[in-house]
Write a protein that holds these residues in place. Structure first.
Motif, PDB file in Angstrom:
ATOM      1  N   VAL A 140       1.119  -0.662  -0.012  1.00  0.00           N
ATOM      2  CA  VAL A 140       0.213   0.384   0.099  1.00  0.00           C
ATOM      3  C   VAL A 140       1.112   1.158  -0.113  1.00  0.00           C
ATOM      4  CG1 VAL A 140      -1.561   1.371   0.938  1.00  0.00           C
ATOM      5  CG2 VAL A 140      -1.894  -1.050   1.288  1.00  0.00           C
ATOM      6  N   ASP A 141       0.869   2.146  -1.432  1.00  0.00           N
ATOM      7  CA  ASP A 141       2.075   3.498  -1.775  1.00  0.00           C
ATOM      8  C   ASP A 141       0.888   4.860  -1.830  1.00  0.00           C
ATOM      9  OD1 ASP A 141       4.065   1.927  -1.061  1.00  0.00           O
ATOM     10  OD2 ASP A 141       4.315   1.347  -3.312  1.00  0.00           O
ATOM     11  N   GLY A 142       1.549   5.050  -0.386  1.00  0.00           N
ATOM     12  CA  GLY A 142       0.788   7.271  -1.201  1.00  0.00           C
ATOM     13  C   GLY A 142       1.206   7.425  -2.082  1.00  0.00           C
ATOM     14  N   HIS A 143       0.625   8.261  -3.023  1.00  0.00           N
ATOM     15  CA  HIS A 143       1.125   9.006  -4.317  1.00  0.00           C
ATOM     16  C   HIS A 143       1.470  10.268  -3.878  1.00  0.00           C
ATOM     17  CE1 HIS A 143       1.230   5.624  -6.880  1.00  0.00           C
ATOM     18  NE2 HIS A 143       1.884   5.139  -5.945  1.00  0.00           N
ATOM     19  N   TRP A 144       2.868  11.417  -3.978  1.00  0.00           N
ATOM     20  CA  TRP A 144       1.987  12.540  -4.551  1.00  0.00           C
ATOM     21  C   TRP A 144       2.970  12.908  -5.364  1.00  0.00           C
ATOM     22  CZ3 TRP A 144       7.342  16.650  -3.274  1.00  0.00           C
ATOM     23  CH2 TRP A 144       7.021  17.708  -3.983  1.00  0.00           C
ATOM     24  N   ASN A 145       2.052  13.061  -7.179  1.00  0.00           N
ATOM     25  CA  ASN A 145       1.676  13.656  -7.740  1.00  0.00           C
ATOM     26  C   ASN A 145       2.181  15.057  -7.998  1.00  0.00           C
ATOM     27  OD1 ASN A 145       0.494  11.099  -8.517  1.00  0.00           O
ATOM     28  ND2 ASN A 145      -1.513  12.004  -7.698  1.00  0.00           N
ATOM     29  N   PHE A 146       3.657  15.258  -7.931  1.00  0.00           N
ATOM     30  CA  PHE A 146       4.560  16.400  -7.621  1.00  0.00           C
ATOM     31  C   PHE A 146       4.748  17.189  -9.693  1.00  0.00           C
ATOM     32  CE2 PHE A 146       7.750  13.455  -8.444  1.00  0.00           C
ATOM     33  CZ  PHE A 146       8.958  13.373  -9.524  1.00  0.00           C
ATOM     34  N   PHE A 147       4.434  16.199 -10.393  1.00  0.00           N
ATOM     35  CA  PHE A 147       4.538  17.143 -12.266  1.00  0.00           C
ATOM     36  C   PHE A 147       3.343  15.896 -12.857  1.00  0.00           C
ATOM     37  CE2 PHE A 147       6.424  17.297 -16.296  1.00  0.00           C
ATOM     38  CZ  PHE A 147       6.591  18.395 -16.190  1.00  0.00           C
ATOM     39  N   ARG A 148       2.504  17.262 -13.369  1.00  0.00           N
ATOM     40  CA  ARG A 148       1.586  16.277 -13.976  1.00  0.00           C
ATOM     41  C   ARG A 148       0.340  17.739 -14.946  1.00  0.00           C
ATOM     42  NH1 ARG A 148       0.048  18.912  -8.605  1.00  0.00           N
ATOM     43  NH2 ARG A 148      -1.474  19.579  -8.911  1.00  0.00           N
ATOM     44  N   GLY A 149      -0.157  16.729 -15.881  1.00  0.00           N
ATOM     45  CA  GLY A 149      -0.517  17.411 -17.029  1.00  0.00           C
ATOM     46  C   GLY A 149      -1.875  16.924 -16.834  1.00  0.00           C
ATOM     47  N   ASN A 150      -2.894  17.202 -18.344  1.00  0.00           N
ATOM     48  CA  ASN A 150      -4.081  16.614 -18.837  1.00  0.00           C
ATOM     49  C   ASN A 150      -4.308  14.595 -18.885  1.00  0.00           C
ATOM     50  OD1 ASN A 150      -5.145  18.968 -18.557  1.00  0.00           O
ATOM     51  ND2 ASN A 150      -5.010  19.301 -20.307  1.00  0.00           N
ATOM     52  N   ASN A 151      -2.722  14.198 -19.238  1.00  0.00           N
ATOM     53  CA  ASN A 151      -2.747  13.280 -19.757  1.00  0.00           C
ATOM     54  C   ASN A 151      -1.847  12.372 -19.085  1.00  0.00           C
ATOM     55  OD1 ASN A 151      -4.823  13.503 -21.892  1.00  0.00           O
ATOM     56  ND2 ASN A 151      -3.060  13.704 -23.215  1.00  0.00           N
ATOM     57  N   TYR A 152      -1.194  13.369 -18.265  1.00  0.00           N
ATOM     58  CA  TYR A 152       0.569  12.042 -17.209  1.00  0.00           C
ATOM     59  C   TYR A 152       0.357  12.749 -15.696  1.00  0.00           C
ATOM     60  CZ  TYR A 152       2.444  16.888 -18.693  1.00  0.00           C
ATOM     61  OH  TYR A 152       2.659  18.155 -18.558  1.00  0.00           O
ATOM     62  N   LYS A 153       1.909  11.926 -15.675  1.00  0.00           N
ATOM     63  CA  LYS A 153       1.898  12.290 -14.025  1.00  0.00           C
ATOM     64  C   LYS A 153       3.133  11.567 -13.303  1.00  0.00           C
ATOM     65  CE  LYS A 153      -1.525   8.803 -11.354  1.00  0.00           C
ATOM     66  NZ  LYS A 153      -2.418   8.817 -10.424  1.00  0.00           N
TER      67      LYS A 153
END
Length: 230
Positions: A140-153
């Protein structure tokens, strides 16, 4: 006051509806010109206008949150299959993975992976033996999506896992036969980085590289997955 809480109240409700239901512009800004014209058309005294301005500000905050929810990925489920490799186990793994986007910036992921077993056989004619070693892990992992766009992260991850191993042995010599098994497990800490690119509204591909730290050692685990977005 009776006039304010009848006809003008209806106008106020209409303004609230304009703020919360009108389509938002790309910059997530309300159509202030229409709201301003409606506000100025009300025949209110200074105290009534102050009350209405405060109320409209509160409603605008709600509308802003709703407008963002229409455009972000919050509440989105992702599920898929995973292929990975454990450097300490020295075997490839196959598993399933699920990701839930809490908000745009943060997600939580769970996975189960089964590693290919390792087998050894010994046969000396009068005696034989075999051994099978199997592994699986759950994370079980937590993700910090620090760089993201409409189709990617791209995200950094931290989490916890459990790695389980089981050794099964079989021995035979003439009429003598013996089967035995022993299991072991360790709690692991997960640290790494990953990313996902969505080719369509439903389908995407993800790559992840994390390090599992556990008692007595650790391993590097790269993995790729194909994801379906609900």
């Amino acid at each position: 006051m009776g006039h304010f809480f009848s006809y003008n109240l209806l106008k106020f409700i209409y303004i609230c509806l304009v703020i919360t239901t009108k389509p938002w512009q790309a910059e997530n800004q309300v159509r202030t010109d229409e709201v301003t014209n409606l506000y100025n058309s009300l025949n209110l005294n200074i105290y009534e206008k102050k009350f209405l301005a405060i109320a409209m500000s509160l409603v605008a905050l709600v509308g802003f949150a709703q407008g963002n929810n229409l455009n972000d990925r919050s509440g989105k489920w992702n599920a898929g299959i995973v292929i990975g490799y454990g450097t300490d186990i020295s075997k490839p793994s196959f598993g399933i993975r699920g990701v839930y986007d809490i908000v745009d910036a943060f997600s939580v992921a769970g996975s189960f992976n089964y590693y290919l077993k390792e087998s050894e056989d010994f046969d000396a004619g009068y005696a034989s033996a075999s051994a099978d070693l199997k592994w699986w892990d759950i994370n079980v992992d937590g993700h910090w999506n620090f760089f993201r766009g409409n189709n990617y992260k791209i995200y950094a991850l931290v989490g916890i896992g459990y790695i389980h191993s089981k050794l099964t042995t079989s021995e035979s010599a003439g009429e003598y036969e013996r089967d035995d098994s022993v299991s072991d497990g360790a709690v692991a800490g997960n640290f790494g980085i990953g990313g996902q690119y969505n080719f369509t509204e439903q389908w995407g591909a993800a790559f992840e590289a994390k390090y599992q730290v556990y008692s007595g050692g650790g391993q590097f685990v790269p993995a790729v997955s194909v994801m379906y977005r609900f």
